[in-house]
Design an enzyme around this catalytic site. Structure first.
Site, PDB file in Angstrom:
ATOM      1  N   VAL A   1      -5.657  -3.761 -19.809  1.00 14.91           N
ATOM      2  CA  VAL A   1      -5.306  -3.517 -18.406  1.00 14.91           C
ATOM      3  C   VAL A   1      -5.432  -2.039 -18.069  1.00 14.91           C
ATOM      4  O   VAL A   1      -6.016  -1.672 -17.037  1.00 14.91           O
ATOM      5  CB  VAL A   1      -3.885  -4.021 -18.098  1.00 14.91           C
ATOM      6  CG1 VAL A   1      -3.497  -3.689 -16.664  1.00 14.91           C
ATOM      7  CG2 VAL A   1      -3.788  -5.524 -18.333  1.00 14.91           C
TER       8      VAL A   1
ATOM      9  N   GLY B   1      -7.278   0.246 -19.438  1.00 20.52           N
ATOM     10  CA  GLY B   1      -8.694   0.619 -19.364  1.00 20.52           C
ATOM     11  C   GLY B   1      -9.324   0.147 -18.065  1.00 20.52           C
ATOM     12  O   GLY B   1     -10.113   0.873 -17.441  1.00 20.52           O
TER      13      GLY B   1
ATOM     14  N   GLU C   1       4.063  -5.813  -9.049  1.00 20.27           N
ATOM     15  CA  GLU C   1       3.234  -6.968  -8.683  1.00 20.27           C
ATOM     16  C   GLU C   1       2.547  -7.596  -9.885  1.00 20.27           C
ATOM     17  O   GLU C   1       2.452  -8.820 -10.005  1.00 20.27           O
ATOM     18  CB  GLU C   1       2.176  -6.542  -7.652  1.00 20.27           C
ATOM     19  CG  GLU C   1       1.382  -7.697  -7.074  1.00 20.27           C
ATOM     20  CD  GLU C   1       2.241  -8.616  -6.218  1.00 20.27           C
ATOM     21  OE1 GLU C   1       2.483  -9.762  -6.670  1.00 20.27           O
ATOM     22  OE2 GLU C   1       2.678  -8.205  -5.140  1.00 20.27           O
TER      23      GLU C   1
ATOM     24  N   VAL D   1       4.053 -10.610 -12.491  1.00 16.04           N
ATOM     25  CA  VAL D   1       4.141 -12.053 -12.230  1.00 16.04           C
ATOM     26  C   VAL D   1       2.818 -12.562 -11.675  1.00 16.04           C
ATOM     27  O   VAL D   1       2.332 -12.076 -10.650  1.00 16.04           O
ATOM     28  CB  VAL D   1       5.268 -12.373 -11.222  1.00 16.04           C
ATOM     29  CG1 VAL D   1       5.345 -13.872 -10.966  1.00 16.04           C
ATOM     30  CG2 VAL D   1       6.613 -11.863 -11.725  1.00 16.04           C
TER      31      VAL D   1
ATOM     32  N   GLY E   1      -0.328 -12.315 -12.515  1.00 18.52           N
ATOM     33  CA  GLY E   1      -1.554 -11.518 -12.537  1.00 18.52           C
ATOM     34  C   GLY E   1      -1.943 -10.940 -11.192  1.00 18.52           C
ATOM     35  O   GLY E   1      -1.206 -10.148 -10.598  1.00 18.52           O
TER      36      GLY E   1
ATOM     37  N   GLY F   1      -9.569 -16.053 -26.759  1.00 19.57           N
ATOM     38  CA  GLY F   1      -8.745 -14.937 -26.328  1.00 19.57           C
ATOM     39  C   GLY F   1      -7.737 -15.284 -25.259  1.00 19.57           C
ATOM     40  O   GLY F   1      -7.070 -14.397 -24.714  1.00 19.57           O
TER      41      GLY F   1
ATOM     42  N   ASP G   1       7.274 -16.703 -21.656  1.00 17.38           N
ATOM     43  CA  ASP G   1       6.541 -15.877 -20.699  1.00 17.38           C
ATOM     44  C   ASP G   1       6.797 -16.356 -19.271  1.00 17.38           C
ATOM     45  O   ASP G   1       7.092 -15.554 -18.372  1.00 17.38           O
ATOM     46  CB  ASP G   1       5.039 -15.936 -21.021  1.00 17.38           C
ATOM     47  CG  ASP G   1       4.200 -15.171 -20.014  1.00 17.38           C
ATOM     48  OD1 ASP G   1       4.210 -13.932 -20.054  1.00 17.38           O
ATOM     49  OD2 ASP G   1       3.538 -15.822 -19.180  1.00 17.38           O
TER      50      ASP G   1
ATOM     51  N   LYS H   1       8.929 -14.441 -15.857  1.00 16.84           N
ATOM     52  CA  LYS H   1       8.374 -14.349 -14.506  1.00 16.84           C
ATOM     53  C   LYS H   1       9.255 -15.089 -13.500  1.00 16.84           C
ATOM     54  O   LYS H   1       9.500 -14.598 -12.393  1.00 16.84           O
ATOM     55  CB  LYS H   1       6.950 -14.910 -14.499  1.00 16.84           C
ATOM     56  CG  LYS H   1       5.985 -14.130 -15.388  1.00 16.84           C
ATOM     57  CD  LYS H   1       4.676 -14.867 -15.569  1.00 16.84           C
ATOM     58  CE  LYS H   1       3.750 -14.107 -16.509  1.00 16.84           C
ATOM     59  NZ  LYS H   1       2.501 -14.853 -16.795  1.00 16.84           N
TER      60      LYS H   1
ATOM     61  N   GLY I   1      -5.703 -11.315 -17.449  1.00 16.57           N
ATOM     62  CA  GLY I   1      -6.987 -10.646 -17.668  1.00 16.57           C
ATOM     63  C   GLY I   1      -6.967  -9.231 -17.140  1.00 16.57           C
ATOM     64  O   GLY I   1      -6.165  -8.895 -16.251  1.00 16.57           O
TER      65      GLY I   1
END
Length: 438
Positions: free
Chosen positions: A15, A17, A131, A134, A136, A189, A203, A207, A304
């Site tokens: 993220v 990068g 933001e 939660v 993405g 991945g 996870d 959220k 992602g």
């Protein structure tokens, strides 16, 4: 153009990068939209020599993210380290106390320490934006903090973990077992080497806890969520749900009831005709039910580098557009000091009941005994189906599938416990909630 916004980024993984690359590649457009130049002046990460596809030589390097957070040479501290304590917590606290705005994607940190951090931010008059924590790239936090002002939220629910949704989608589409789907998710991945945090619902719970606070003005209660993952979902459940007109999804659900606030994460059967049933693969979706708008459904990439970076950049842009000296709104819609203590409601399904799958001995009287246990607990049955054994010549068991009308969680569990004590079952019972969904 006004003075540049100086940004410090801690954590240069996938993220981080992506954030640096987008700020570099889209600089002209971002500067124009924000009315000022967005400049990354300093960074911190574990490995200075790693090639991240971005030239960081002109940026000040900090081995210690806490030192970066305190630096007088930044206006915004972006925390992408991860973890609910340790350097991430110390760095965010340091940045807020130094009077810097903070942007974070760290749902675990906020689920554990969000109220405390919000109090610091509000006392210091700075922004704490999250933001990316939660769903993405879906702008659900902004929608709940700003766009739904004046609405009373009654329920918020959704698919908030792409790994689980990917696995359940493949199981339904291709008839692949949970174990094989998980291996593919790891290979591609979508799942970690240790996938426990995702597949057991943790996870999603983090959220959901943040959305609950935003929706109902309560203190964050991540440890007070009913939690059940998807590792016990079998192809038999997938096929039975399909035949009954449902899809199985891992949902996080928070709703207001007459006994308090109910928070739960678990596999759920939703009608195949519902919009959320059509959310496939690694996509996320969050539904918000309000008095004025009815149901609002937001869907999109839930994870992602680019999706999460997009949310981070949106938070940075909001800071860039804010007016100096302007009194910012509260972090969780309600001022942190005014957040009400969380009151856990008695959990029940308000959506039409439960799916129960029982593998029982194939002998006379079992069917009637099961029906009696349901009646003993005031459970009304919508349907009850007996399936013959797969191998009639050798199998002495059969499957009984029950679909109940609306009832309480306690009643269903009490009935199943009684059936277990009766000694009729030859395998572990399965119970999946049926949820009303748009």
């Amino acid at each position: 153009m006004t003075e540049a916004l100086r940004i410090g980024v801690a954590g240069l993984g996938t993220v981080g990068g992506s954030v640096l690359r987008i700020l570099r590649d889209m600089a002209e457009m971002l500067n124009r939209q924000c009315g000022k130049e967005l400049v990354v002046t300093a960074v911190s990460a574990r490995d200075r020599s790693r090639d991240r596809g971005v030239d960081i030589s002109a940026m000040q390097w900090f081995d210690d993210p806490i030192a970066l957070a305190k630096s007088a040479d930044i206006d915004v501290f972006v925390e992408l380290i991860g973890g609910d304590d340790g350097p991430a917590k110390a760095a965010v606290e340091a940045a807020l106390k130094a009077g810097h705005h903070v942007v974070t994607a760290n749902k675990a940190l906020l689920a554990k320490h969000g109220v405390t951090l919000a109090k610091i931010a509000e006392d210091k008059g700075v922004l704490l934006n999250f933001e990316a924590a939660v769903a993405g790239g879906i702008p659900v936090i902004k929608a709940m903090r700003e766009s739904l002002t004046g609405n009373t939220v009654s329920r918020v629910y959704g698919i908030m973990n792409g790994t689980c949704n990917y696995i359940l989608t493949r199981m339904w589409d291709e008839g692949i077992s949970f174990e094989d789907c998980l291996k593919d998710a790891q290979r591609l991945g979508y799942a970690e080497a240790d996938p426990t945090f995702d597949i057991e619902g943790n996870d999603t719970a983090h959220k959901l806890a943040l959305l609950t606070s935003l929706a109902f003005g309560t203190q964050i209660a991540a440890d007070d969520i009913y939690l059940e993952g998807i590792s016990n979902i079998s192809l038999a459940d997938i096929h039975a749900a399909d035949e009954l007109g449902y899809r199985i999804k891992l949902l996080g659900v928070a709703q207001k009831t007459d006994t308090g606030i109910e928070q739960r994460v678990h596999p759920t059967m939703v009608p195949t005709s519902s919009v959320i049933a059509q959310v496939h693969g690694v996509t996320n979706a969050v539904a918000i039910e309000t008095d004025l708008l009815g149901e609002l459904l937001l869907s999109g990439p839930g994870a992602g580098g680019n999706a999460t970076a997009s949310a981070v950049l949106g938070d940075i842009a909001d800071i860039a557009k804010s007016r100096p000296g302007f009194q910012h709104g509260p972090v969780f819609s309600t001022p942190a000091k005014a957040l009400k203590p969380y009151k856990r409601a008695r959990m029940r399904s308000h959506a039409g009941g439960y799916f129960i799958r029982l593998t029982v001995e194939d002998r006379t009287g079992v069917f009637a005994a099961i029906a009696k246990r349901m009646a003993d607990n005031d459970i009304s049955l919508e349907s009850i189906v007996q399936r013959p054994p797969m191998d009639p010549a050798g199998d002495v068991s059969k499957t009984v599938i029950l679909v109940t009308h609306e009832t309480t969680e306690a009643a269903v569990k009490k009935a199943i416990d009684a059936i277990l004590r009766d000694g009729h079952l030859v395998d572990k019972p399965q119970m999946i909630r049926i949820e009303r969904a748009g």
